[in-house]
Design an enzyme around this catalytic site. Sequence first.
Site, PDB file in Angstrom:
ATOM      1  N   GLU A   1       0.858  -1.191   0.000  1.00  0.00           N
ATOM      2  CA  GLU A   1       0.000   0.000   0.000  1.00  0.00           C
ATOM      3  C   GLU A   1       0.891   1.237   0.000  1.00  0.00           C
ATOM      4  OE1 GLU A   1      -3.626   1.737  -0.108  1.00  0.00           O
ATOM      5  OE2 GLU A   1      -3.473  -0.439   0.184  1.00  0.00           O
TER       6      GLU A   1
ATOM      7  N   ASN B   1       6.436   6.497   0.255  1.00  0.00           N
ATOM      8  CA  ASN B   1       7.758   5.859   0.164  1.00  0.00           C
ATOM      9  C   ASN B   1       8.270   5.329   1.500  1.00  0.00           C
ATOM     10  OD1 ASN B   1       7.696   6.561  -2.543  1.00  0.00           O
ATOM     11  ND2 ASN B   1       8.542   8.580  -2.097  1.00  0.00           N
ATOM     12  N   ARG B   2       7.353   4.971   2.386  1.00  0.00           N
ATOM     13  CA  ARG B   2       7.714   4.400   3.699  1.00  0.00           C
ATOM     14  C   ARG B   2       8.466   5.373   4.609  1.00  0.00           C
ATOM     15  NH1 ARG B   2       4.199   1.524   2.252  1.00  0.00           N
ATOM     16  NH2 ARG B   2       4.238  -0.722   2.029  1.00  0.00           N
ATOM     17  N   LEU B   3       8.428   6.673   4.246  1.00  0.00           N
ATOM     18  CA  LEU B   3       9.113   7.659   5.098  1.00  0.00           C
ATOM     19  C   LEU B   3       8.074   8.289   6.024  1.00  0.00           C
ATOM     20  CD1 LEU B   3      11.506   9.155   2.391  1.00  0.00           C
ATOM     21  CD2 LEU B   3      12.058   7.531   4.223  1.00  0.00           C
TER      22      LEU B   3
END
Length: 214
Positions: free
Chosen positions: A10, A192-194
């Site tokens: 996701e 972006n998982r940040l």
Amino acid sequence: MSIDFGSLREQYGNIPLELEDLGLDPFSAFNKWFSAALDEGVKEPNAMTLATVDDMGRPDARIVLLKELKEKSFVFYTNYSSSKGQQLEQNKYVCLVFNWLQQERQIRIRGEVERQDSTISETYFQSRPRNSQVAAWSSPQSKTIENRQVLEELVSETELLFNDDDLLPLPPTWGGYKVTPYEIEFWQGRSNRLHDRIKYEKVANEWFAKRLAP
Ligand SMILES: Cc1cc2nc3c(=O)[nH]c(=O)nc-3n(C[C@H](O)[C@H](O)[C@H](O)COP(=O)(O)O)c2cc1C
């Protein structure tokens, strides 16, 4: 059928989380995020994972419902003789986790429990629907039962004990626990998982916030 869990991916939105958005008081920040979850129609927004530790130091977890946030404590109700109840009598340290995927948010709370005063539990118990009261009296929560019929017989026995029309009194083994936190972390999903994480810690009765790496 084999499920390809690894391919599930996701991408989160990109709503930034800054300390200024949350403010200095983590309880006001909790209320703000909770109100947003409520307004946006999250189903059972007050469902939270309650993690406990058993007498061998092994973690355990299950969902319970937040029923009150008062005097800076999070209150849930349960059977004091259940597995969680027994674990809590031996180790008062818990973790609570709220997960509101619609908002891409998580709140993680670490704290200590104590039993809520029984007069307050009684008032809450009286506000519950009668069927829930009957269930609380009837179910030996966490104990092994032979089959479903056993539970239904226990319900019939409870019904015989009390008058049909009456509300039931507080069962002796049922009531609230108050979780008083020493840490509260707010997590906001970012692209972006940040992700953004702001964690509050209580030191000498004051709350201090810091940003953590995702
Ligand atoms: C959405 C949801 C809400 C729940 N709320 C409660 C609750 O408020 N209190 C409770 O004792 N159990 C609640 N349960 C059941 C618990 O997850 C658990 O099965 C039960 O408390 C027994 O746990 P234990 O054997 O670890 O003590 C809920 C379960 C779900 C899925």
